[in-house]
Design an enzyme around this catalytic site. Structure first.
Site, PDB file in Angstrom:
ATOM      1  N   SER A 231       0.843  -1.186   0.000  1.00 43.32           N
ATOM      2  CA  SER A 231       0.000   0.000   0.000  1.00 43.32           C
ATOM      3  C   SER A 231       0.887   1.247   0.000  1.00 43.32           C
ATOM      4  O   SER A 231       1.688   1.432  -0.907  1.00 43.32           O
ATOM      5  CB  SER A 231      -0.969  -0.024   1.184  1.00 43.32           C
ATOM      6  OG  SER A 231      -1.974   0.936   1.029  1.00 43.32           O
ATOM      7  N   ASP A 481      -8.670  -5.897  -4.884  1.00 45.72           N
ATOM      8  CA  ASP A 481      -8.326  -4.774  -4.010  1.00 45.72           C
ATOM      9  C   ASP A 481      -9.219  -3.584  -4.343  1.00 45.72           C
ATOM     10  O   ASP A 481      -9.204  -3.084  -5.470  1.00 45.72           O
ATOM     11  CB  ASP A 481      -6.854  -4.411  -4.224  1.00 45.72           C
ATOM     12  CG  ASP A 481      -6.315  -3.424  -3.192  1.00 45.72           C
ATOM     13  OD1 ASP A 481      -7.108  -2.635  -2.647  1.00 45.72           O
ATOM     14  OD2 ASP A 481      -5.095  -3.436  -2.966  1.00 45.72           O
ATOM     15  N   HIS A 519      -7.141  -5.966  -0.216  1.00 42.45           N
ATOM     16  CA  HIS A 519      -6.099  -5.039   0.237  1.00 42.45           C
ATOM     17  C   HIS A 519      -5.571  -5.480   1.597  1.00 42.45           C
ATOM     18  O   HIS A 519      -6.235  -5.309   2.620  1.00 42.45           O
ATOM     19  CB  HIS A 519      -6.647  -3.620   0.334  1.00 42.45           C
ATOM     20  CG  HIS A 519      -5.583  -2.588   0.505  1.00 42.45           C
ATOM     21  ND1 HIS A 519      -4.885  -2.058  -0.549  1.00 42.45           N
ATOM     22  CD2 HIS A 519      -5.065  -1.997   1.623  1.00 42.45           C
ATOM     23  CE1 HIS A 519      -3.992  -1.181  -0.111  1.00 42.45           C
ATOM     24  NE2 HIS A 519      -4.085  -1.134   1.210  1.00 42.45           N
TER      25      HIS A 519
END
Length: 589
Positions: A231, A481, A519
């Site tokens: 991320s 995601d 995610h």
């Protein structure tokens, strides 16, 4: 067990390591004779003094007194100090065991007295392998990542970097988060703090850690240096190889938010769509959308296995306005909100905004012109369920409440992220209504938005300097995601290939996509991948990554899939156990 006062240096002193080697001993005697001869011939005693003895390794207790001068750090700071150094005894068992290490805490002082410190943690193993691993953060950071833990998606049956003997470290990127945690962007009102978050803290932390490592082990530095992050941490991994390629040998890059400010603009567009009356779907409606997507797209990979692997085909054919769920229309009768098993027209419209790209009719300082949509169909948008990671998935997706003004903490993660960015990065007005700023037409804020993209988007595509020194990158992203789009990561990878050529990129970079993986955590396919071993072998042994396998730890624990290099995806061979990677081939159509 050793304590801080009695621990021995991990490596034998170099001056005595070869004392039993007769060739080296003879060489030493010859050198001594030459020195004596020169001295007898009237040489200057001052000029021929023996070299000073090598620095001695410091104990853990001694590390508490070490200061790092500003001159040792490659970007402007006021130096760094250690605030705590503590021996942590060996612990854990099996693959998760770690040996004794010295935990060092400290902070890097800013130039601006009004800017926060950069707080860091450095873990120094008693048995060091002469390698370092820096960990990236998440969201707006604000806390120090667990540098004693594993790389993103690292499997539990393989040792952590610290367990392998790495010196590991991480920082909070230059500010300390408040109640909103990784969504707290209030630090953005300070220019130095903002630059630190954008990437400067990475260099400052690395240089500080290196100075302390040299002091601890009395060494010139590590043999190899790696970075791992997901991320924001994935963006940080790309930042270090783009900005400071000479510092690093390899990077593990997962679901990277590389074009961070452009992503914020996409967040704004989706947030405003979900804030429309009746547009926000509750958890039950998200389940209905997920089930309808699965019924339509699951078998596009050749088998009904609970995963949508042929994502491109699903995106091309699935439409929530015409889809069915258990034979009935997914769209509510008449388009109104008539129950939890269907979607209203406002909800369908908002979800289509989520799926679609945002295009910019004004110039951005980073050169970006768009952000692609998200793979919404078949993704867990925050359904209810018994999965042990469900609460995390909900929090990172659509959460519990619709966007509003003021923005509730229980709104979608990206909505709070957008709200913080607008109020503290863009307008620097904590009372500004973030829903009033149109990311496609920002009006008087256009120049500031453009400026932030130039600062935050990490989009350099010529990685020649990193590749030339033998650096390697392993990058992966889950196709499900809904916080950072895998479509954006694919775009970055393709840009690098366009800039450098596919053959050249193939020599130092791999990109994989993982069906069903969300995610950081996923209820559908929660990925576990031994990326570190593959990276070590590539960097240190020149062994290109063989076909990789990724395992699921949550959806169907223990099932595996081939980790397919982009743009391929796993297709069922037509026979064999559907939970085994060997039953699938990586294909492109």
């Amino acid at each position: 067990m050793q304590d801080a006062n009695t621990e021995n240096p991990p490596d034998q002193d170099r001056s005595t390591r070869h004392a039993d080697n007769p060739i080296r001993a003879a060489s030493g005697a010859l050198l001594a004779g030459i020195v004596l001869t020169l001295s007898a011939c009237g040489g200057d005693d001052h000029e021929h003094k023996p070299p000073p003895s090598a620095a001695k390794p410091k104990t853990c207790a001694e590390m508490a007194t070490v200061e790092v001068p500003a001159t040792a750090i490659g970007l402007p700071t006021s130096g760094a100090v250690v605030t705590e150094a503590t021996v942590v005894p060996a612990g854990g068992s099996g693959a998760q065991a770690t040996g004794e290490y010295c935990r060092v805490l400290g902070h890097i002082r800013p130039v601006d007295p009004n800017a926060p410190n950069i707080r860091f943690q450095l873990n120094l193993p008693a048995n060091w392998n002469n390698k370092i691993m820096m960990f990236g953060g998440g969201g707006y950071n604000g806390t120090i990542p667990a540098a004693q833990g594993n790389v993103p998606a690292g499997p539990a049956d393989q040792p952590t970097p610290l367990g392998r003997g790495y010196a590991t470290f991480a920082s909070d990127s230059g500010h300390q988060a408040g109640a909103l945690g990784s969504r707290d962007g209030s630090f953005g009102v300070n220019d130095e703090a903002l630059r630190n978050f954008a990437s400067d803290a990475l260099k400052k932390t690395r240089d500080t850690a290196l100075h302390l490592i040299k002091a601890r082990y009395a060494t010139e530095g590590p043999r190899k240096a790696y970075f791992a992050g997901g991320s924001t941490g994935g963006r940080e991994a790309l930042a270090v190889v783009q900005r400071w390629p000479d510092d690093w040998n390899g990077a593990i890059v997962l679901y990277p938010a590389w074009n961070a400010a452009t992503l914020d603009l996409a967040f704004g567009r989706i947030t405003r769509a979900l804030a429309q009356p009746g547009a926000y779907p509750n958890a039950a409606k998200r389940r209905a959308l997920f089930d309808a997507s699965l019924q339509a797209c699951d078998t596009l990979d050749g088998v009904q296995d609970g995963l949508i692997s042929n994502v491109a085909a699903c995106n091309a054919t699935f439409d929530p306005a015409t889809a069915t769920l258990n034979g009935a229309p997914l769209r509510c009768t008449g388009g109104g909100d008539t129950g939890d098993n269907c979607l209203s027209d406002p909800q369908i419209a908002a979800l289509k905004v989520y799926n679609a790209p945002i295009q910019f009719a004004y110039p951005l300082g980073s050169g970006e012109t768009q952000y692609p949509g998200f793979n919404v169909w078949g993704a867990d948008l925050g359904m209810s369920g018994p999965s042990p990671v469900q609460a995390t998935v909900i929090a990172l997706a659509l959460n519990l409440d619709p966007p509003a003004t003021p923005m509730p903490a229980t709104a979608p993660y990206f909505a709070v992220f957008w709200d913080q960015w607008v109020r503290f990065f863009v307008t620097r007005d904590p009372n500004f209504n973030s829903l009033s700023l149109d990311p496609e037409n920002p009006g008087p804020w256009q120049s500031r938005v453009s400026e932030l993209t130039a600062l935050q988007d990490i989009n350099k595509t010529d990685l020649s300097a990193f590749a030339a020194k033998g650096g390697k990158i392993l990058m992966a992203h889950g196709n499900a995601d809904v916080l950072v789009s895998s479509r954006a990561t694919a775009q970055y990878y393709e840009r690098v290939r366009t800039t450098m050529g596919a053959d050249r990129v193939g020599q130092f970079m791999r990109y994989y996509e993982i069906p069903g993986y969300g995610h950081a955590a996923s209820t559908v396919f929660n990925a576990a991948w031994d990326s570190l071993t593959a990276l070590e072998n590539w960097v240190e042994k020149g062994a290109e990554p063989p076909p990789q396998v990724v395992a699921d730890t949550v959806g169907v624990p223990g099932r595996t899939r081939p980790l397919c290099p982009y743009p391929s995806w796993p297709r069922y061979k037509g026979g064999g156990d559907i939970n085994m990677a060997g039953s699938f081939n990586c294909v492109t159509q």
